[in-house]
Scaffold this active site. Structure first.
Site, short mmCIF file in Angstrom:
data_model
loop_
_atom_site.label_atom_id
_atom_site.label_comp_id
_atom_site.label_asym_id
_atom_site.label_seq_id
_atom_site.Cartn_x
_atom_site.Cartn_y
_atom_site.Cartn_z
N ILE A 49 -6.65 -4.77 7.55
CA ILE A 49 -6.30 -5.85 6.62
C ILE A 49 -7.10 -5.79 5.32
O ILE A 49 -6.87 -6.58 4.42
CB ILE A 49 -6.33 -7.24 7.28
N SER A 50 -8.00 -4.81 5.20
CA SER A 50 -8.67 -4.52 3.93
C SER A 50 -9.15 -5.76 3.16
O SER A 50 -8.94 -5.88 1.95
CB SER A 50 -7.76 -3.67 3.02
N ARG A 88 2.10 -4.84 6.18
CA ARG A 88 1.38 -3.81 5.42
C ARG A 88 2.19 -2.53 5.45
O ARG A 88 2.60 -2.08 6.52
CB ARG A 88 -0.02 -3.54 5.98
N ASN A 97 -11.06 -2.55 -5.23
CA ASN A 97 -10.32 -1.56 -6.01
C ASN A 97 -10.99 -1.18 -7.34
O ASN A 97 -10.62 -0.19 -7.97
CB ASN A 97 -8.87 -2.01 -6.27
N TRP A 98 -12.02 -1.95 -7.77
CA TRP A 98 -12.78 -1.56 -8.97
C TRP A 98 -13.47 -0.23 -8.75
O TRP A 98 -13.88 0.43 -9.71
CB TRP A 98 -13.83 -2.62 -9.31
N ARG A 130 -0.48 9.41 -9.68
CA ARG A 130 -0.54 8.14 -8.95
C ARG A 130 0.06 6.98 -9.74
O ARG A 130 0.72 6.10 -9.19
CB ARG A 130 -2.00 7.79 -8.62
N ASP A 170 0.83 -1.22 0.00
CA ASP A 170 0.00 0.00 0.00
C ASP A 170 0.86 1.27 0.00
O ASP A 170 1.97 1.27 0.52
CB ASP A 170 -0.91 -0.04 1.25
C1 IPE Z 1 -5.43 -2.67 -0.21
O1 IPE Z 1 -5.04 -1.36 -0.46
C2 IPE Z 1 -5.35 -3.48 -1.44
C3 IPE Z 1 -4.05 -3.55 -2.10
C4 IPE Z 1 -2.89 -3.18 -1.63
C5 IPE Z 1 -4.09 -4.12 -3.40
P1 IPE Z 1 -6.12 -0.17 -0.54
O2 IPE Z 1 -5.34 1.07 -0.56
O3 IPE Z 1 -7.04 -0.41 -1.67
O4 IPE Z 1 -6.91 -0.37 0.83
P2 IPE Z 1 -7.87 0.62 1.62
O5 IPE Z 1 -9.00 0.91 0.69
O6 IPE Z 1 -7.08 1.84 1.95
O7 IPE Z 1 -8.28 -0.14 2.83
C1 IPE Z 2 -1.56 0.30 -3.35
O1 IPE Z 2 -1.29 1.67 -3.36
C2 IPE Z 2 -1.74 -0.27 -4.72
C3 IPE Z 2 -3.12 -0.69 -5.06
C4 IPE Z 2 -4.13 -0.73 -4.26
C5 IPE Z 2 -3.32 -1.09 -6.43
P1 IPE Z 2 -2.47 2.72 -3.38
O2 IPE Z 2 -2.84 2.97 -4.80
O3 IPE Z 2 -3.58 2.25 -2.52
O4 IPE Z 2 -1.81 4.01 -2.77
P2 IPE Z 2 -2.44 5.01 -1.70
O5 IPE Z 2 -2.92 4.18 -0.55
O6 IPE Z 2 -3.56 5.72 -2.37
O7 IPE Z 2 -1.31 5.90 -1.33
MG MG Z 3 -4.07 2.50 -0.54
#
Ligand code: IPE
Ligand code: IPE
Ligand code: MG
Length: 252
Positions: A195-196, A188, A68-69, A33, A20
């Site tokens: 733990i999402s 993490r 993430n979708w 990003r 993350d």
């Molecule tokens: C969790 O990260 C999923 C991945 C690292 C692929 P997110 O950034 O999507 O999680 P939340 O939404 O902050 O919990």
């Molecule tokens: C994790 O990084 C990668 C994915 C979830 C694909 P993020 O994209 O969630 O990055 P932040 O949390 O917005 O910084």
């Molecule tokens: Mg994130």
């Protein structure tokens, strides 16, 4: 007394990582990003090669969650393109290094070229005996348990299994990663302490390690620090990250 030697049985057998912080890392550099997601690939490479040199049995990386979708369509499609590109570029190297690649998650939502690419990569590396690298893509812990329960219900429906005979082991058999030990260490990055919806069942007894580093800054040393923490946490004997480095050089 001489420093105790680190031995293989002290190491976690299965490490799961929530990668993350790519977006925040990029923002810090004044970049979009997507730049963070691109640089993240380097951290993935370094993490896998360190785990493999240490002889870790399995590493499971959370790359894209079932939630993430919900991100902007543009980011989702760039992530899919990146996934496709990484599979094209990196699989031969993984194979050369005897690593076994598996993708876990609901693959049916991916485009058919991506599904084909995934199947080919898995087939190419399936007989490799080194570290197993699981990439969780369109994965959710609740989805995993749901799909396992559905399969189990079908065996009950067909009369193969009596409800009274359902045990933790029968449920485990239908979950992703049933062929691997449960997660020992979950890492993490980015300072978030949740733990999402990652591996829920498989992490039931994992040690949870949270670091403020953003994922693109992760790599060999941060992984050794996490493993050192794990070993000390287990109170087996307090090793240092230098000892782990020595262990790696001896096993190279
Ligand atoms: C969790 O990260 C999923 C991945 C690292 C692929 P997110 O950034 O999507 O999680 P939340 O939404 O902050 O919990
Ligand atoms: C994790 O990084 C990668 C994915 C979830 C694909 P993020 O994209 O969630 O990055 P932040 O949390 O917005 O910084
Ligand atoms: Mg994130």
């Amino acid at each position: 007394m001489a420093d105790p030697q680190v031995s293989a049985e002290l190491l976690p057998q299965h490490i799961a990582i929530i990668m993350d912080g790519n977006g925040r890392w990029a923002k810090q550099q004044g970049k979009p990003r997507l730049y963070g997601h691109r640089v993240a690939v380097k951290a993935v490479r370094e993490t896998i090669s360190t785990a493999s040199r240490l002889g870790i049995q399995a590493v499971t990386l959370f790359a894209f969650s079932s939630e993430n979708w919900r991100r902007p369509q543009e980011e989702v499609s760039l992530l899919m393109d990146l996934f496709m590109m990484v599979l094209t570029r990196e699989v031969k190297k993984l194979h050369k290094n005897n690593l076994k690649l598996q993708i876990i998650g609901d693959k049916t939502r991916f485009s058919s070229p991506l599904q084909i690419k995934i199947a080919k990569a898995e087939a190419l590396t399936q007989n490799n005996t080194g570290t197993v690298v699981n990439v969780a893509a369109n994965y959710g812990g609740k989805w995993d348990i749901t799909q396992a329960v559905k399969q189990l219900a079908m065996t009950v429906d067909s009369g193969e299994l009596a409800p009274a005979d359902i045990t933790e082991e029968t449920i485990s058999q239908y979950l992703c990663l049933s062929d691997l030990p449960d997660v020992d260490l979950m890492i993490r990055t980015s300072g978030e302490c949740r733990i999402s919806n990652f591996l829920l069942w498989q992490m039931a007894y994992a040690e949870l390690y949270f670091t403020d580093l953003f994922w693109p800054d992760f790599g060999e040393q941060p992984l050794l620090d996490a493993i050192t923490w794990f070993i000390n946490r287990e109170r087996r004997f307090g090793c240092t990250s230098e000892q782990l480095q020595l262990f790696m050089s001896q096993t190279a």
